[in-house]
Design an enzyme around this catalytic site. Structure first.
Site, short mmCIF file in Angstrom:
data_model
loop_
_atom_site.label_atom_id
_atom_site.label_comp_id
_atom_site.label_asym_id
_atom_site.label_seq_id
_atom_site.Cartn_x
_atom_site.Cartn_y
_atom_site.Cartn_z
NE ARG A 50 -2.52 1.12 3.55
CZ ARG A 50 -3.27 1.09 4.64
NH1 ARG A 50 -4.58 0.89 4.55
NH2 ARG A 50 -2.72 1.23 5.83
CE LYS A 150 -2.06 4.95 6.19
NZ LYS A 150 -3.19 5.47 7.01
CD GLU A 183 -11.90 7.17 5.93
OE1 GLU A 183 -11.54 5.98 5.83
OE2 GLU A 183 -11.24 8.12 5.48
#
Length: 291
Positions: A50, A150, A183
């Protein structure tokens, strides 16, 4: 504490980067939060995959191979004599000038690895459950910035976190521009209704969390409970049979109320408790050995 910084282990007080690093100036970089349990790093490959995908998405070339990065993480854990730890892995764009142009970052990207202990929420909340509120800060639109990058720029989440704290809770639900649940400020959200587990899909702006994926696998394979990635409204949260959050730092934590509305009887749900136990077993038995 020793910090890994650009190929070397240095003491915490000596772990410094330039004030011209684009990671500091603009949040220009990527990161991963990783956990180690009982001498094993949980889902290390998935985290590194990721990280590399996030870096590619912002056109950032990580200056080492994944295998070398894995060794660096293990080396840092060993140096700090940690078998249970939270690992923060950071890759910045590197040093440039005061402008935005990343081509001016002539120094290689910086790699930082911090290993420490973490307790995101008080232990009693894992037993009693936590309260959440819905905040006005909306999740950044997917067509502006993908939630699956991220990046070091977490201002969107921080503003929502500040709202949560002002509201007297430790976590908050974030909606997207269309008003659907996405979220929380640092966690993925799950609901259970009529024997089915629901969670928002990535297309709504939810991060495809590593713990999220592990929980989906446990629910399907261990507990034989169907899981659906579908749009969720705040009404669905209020009327759910159970609600819980997941994240690398948070692990799995029950939610017992949302916006002052009790979830069912205001106690952690039975399936949530089962998943917490299954997840604990998974982290205890699997992972990359620290050796």
């Amino acid at each position: 504490m020793q910090i890994y910084l650009d190929g070397k282990l240095v003491e915490q007080e000596d772990a410094k980067i330039s004030v011209f690093d684009h990671g500091l100036l603009y949040g220009d970089g990527v990161f991963e939060g990783i956990r180690a349990y009982n001498g094993r790093v949980f889902r290390l490959k998935e985290h590194l995959d990721r990280l590399w995908v996030s870096a590619k998405a912002i056109n950032l070339t990580i200056p080492v191979q994944q295998q070398e990065m894995e060794k660096a993480i293990i080396k840092t854990l060993l140096a700090n004599k940690l078998s249970n730890a939270y690992i923060r892995l950071i890759v910045t764009r590197g040093c440039g000038d005061l402008g935005l142009d990343p081509r001016k970052c002539i120094m290689p990207p910086s790699i930082i690895i911090i290993t420490d202990n973490i307790s995101l929420y008080p232990e009693e909340l894992y037993e009693k459950g936590m309260d959440v509120i819905t905040v006005s800060t909306r999740r950044i639109r997917q067509d502006s910035l993908s939630s699956n990058i991220k990046s070091l720029n977490y201002l969107n989440n921080i503003l929502a976190k500040m709202e949560a704290i002002r509201g007297g809770v430790l976590e908050a639900i974030m909606l997207n521009a269309e008003g659907y649940v996405v979220e929380c400020t640092g966690d993925n959200i799950f609901l259970m209704k009529n024997g089915v587990i629901y969670t928002p899909p990535g297309s709504e702006g939810a991060l495809m969390g590593i713990t999220r994926d592990a929980v989906i696998e446990l629910a399907k394979n261990k507990l034989k409970i169907p899981v659906r990635e579908e749009r969720i409204t705040i009404y669905n949260v209020y009327t759910a049979d159970e609600c819980f959050l997941t994240g690398t730092a948070a692990e799995i934590i029950p939610v017992i109320s949302a916006d002052s509305r009790e979830i069912t009887d205001g106690k952690p749900g039975k399936i949530t408790i089962k998943l917490m136990k299954e997840f604990k077993n998974l982290t205890r038995l699997t992972g990359t050995p620290i050796k």
